[in-house]
Design a protein around this motif. Sequence first.
Motif, short mmCIF file in Angstrom:
data_model
loop_
_atom_site.label_atom_id
_atom_site.label_comp_id
_atom_site.label_asym_id
_atom_site.label_seq_id
_atom_site.Cartn_x
_atom_site.Cartn_y
_atom_site.Cartn_z
N THR A 89 56.88 43.83 33.49
CA THR A 89 57.06 44.29 34.43
C THR A 89 57.64 45.39 34.75
O THR A 89 59.27 45.63 35.28
N THR A 100 51.36 46.13 37.54
CA THR A 100 49.34 46.11 36.62
C THR A 100 49.34 45.32 35.61
O THR A 100 47.86 45.24 36.03
N SER A 103 48.48 42.15 37.96
CA SER A 103 47.03 42.06 38.54
C SER A 103 45.87 42.09 37.97
O SER A 103 44.99 41.85 37.73
N LEU A 106 45.37 38.36 36.56
CA LEU A 106 44.56 37.51 37.27
C LEU A 106 43.41 37.96 37.77
O LEU A 106 41.96 37.14 37.93
N ALA A 107 43.01 39.55 37.86
CA ALA A 107 41.62 39.92 37.92
C ALA A 107 40.69 39.38 36.89
O ALA A 107 39.53 39.12 36.94
N THR A 129 56.46 37.91 45.22
CA THR A 129 54.51 37.80 44.41
C THR A 129 53.93 36.70 43.76
O THR A 129 52.81 36.32 43.77
N MET A 133 50.11 36.32 44.83
CA MET A 133 49.50 36.12 43.98
C MET A 133 48.22 34.91 43.55
O MET A 133 46.96 34.47 44.14
N ILE A 136 45.67 36.90 46.53
CA ILE A 136 44.97 37.24 46.03
C ILE A 136 43.94 36.60 44.55
O ILE A 136 42.93 36.72 44.54
#
Length: 443
Positions: A89, A100, A103, A106-107, A129, A133, A136
């Motif tokens: 990070t 980035t 994310s 997670l995707a 965060t 998360m 998301i």
Amino acid sequence: MYRYTVAVIGSGYVGLTTGACLASLGHRVRCADIDSAKVDRLRRGEVDILEPGLPELIRQGQASGLLAFEVGSAGAVRDAEVVILCLPTPMGPDGTADLTAVSAVLAETGALLAPGCVLVNKSTVPVGTARGMAEILGRDDVHVVSNPEFLREGSAVADFLSPDRIVVGSDSRRAAERVLALYARLGAPAVLTDATSAELVKYAANCFLATKLSYVNSIAELSERLGGNIADILTGMGYDQRIGQSYLRPGPGWGGSCLPKDTMALLRVSESVGFDFPLLAEAVRTNERQRERVVDRVEAACGGSLDGLRLGLLGLTFKAGTDDLRDSPALAIAELLVRRGAELVAHDPAVAVTREIPGDAVAVTDDPYQAAKGADGLVLLTEWPSFRALDWSRVAGLLARPVVVDTRNHLDPDVLAGAGITLTGFGAAPGAARAEPDLVPEP
């Protein structure tokens, strides 16, 4: 003890240490990384980073069948009861943490997490965060937990297996207790709290340490102006149990992979809620000023100008015991020295001559005496124990000008004086400050 099936996403300093140590505690661990070449090396037991005890733990974990390495996170999270994110990070252009990598994982894995899995964020991330998360993910059957790491490079394995405390934060008590159970064999004090508080603990701790270091450098400068002895001053302070003796040494400024980005991130978080944090902002400014102060001191010791001079540097890593060059104050000072016209040759026992040095301002040698040969001065920037053990009479004979600037007060003034070297330290009159050696392992 129950053995958890754990996926560790990211195989850098924190991820490798976390995975290897959890396997040593009896858990089944799969470590993932996007770098296939790194994964191949790890499978062969080859570790790229300098971290005492880590290669042995990795080999033992693989031999026991409890530790494995995979390319990509999708395969690693299959059937995992706990997924731990140990992702970079870095500081973004505006000073905030760049999420980035978080994310992206997670995707990639959000839909693949097993029902009932706990997703743990061990990376240092902005406050809020974990809640973001969870939004998301959008899954009621997966809980997000904050479990910040407090590992120091050069002693990460020891820090993991003998922690001062374990901090776990979540809106789900059950999920937090599951994460805490991973560390049950360690018997460490535990702080169970909400995710926001857990995230803030890491920033609060690192920023306090940064402030403490800046304060010490300021006291060292004041000591010089008043004719005091910083070694005695800090010893007197350190016996106060409210203060303690750690982080009480002057130096060239703080750096590394954590303190610079964490101080800026907390300042940005503070701004986002309208909170003015002048104490922390001044600690950052003091640190930046310290680097200029070091260069001024080198310039004065070398006769008032660095233009056209050749200087030897002892140390490039941000501290002894690691091979990490990220945000190293030694490199920042090297860049400033070059701007003033100096030519630099450096030696660091953890930096190979073939290694690429950020900024390309320094030539590297594997021999400390070569760094001294023909130099108009020598500057110690990293406190490696081997530097104290150099043949300083030999060094004096190699130097074009017998001048040494010790930014860490690491060297023995009597030894250098006996060799005919003029030593400049920080926080006291020349020859007054004396430091005991740090017992730091070398490669």
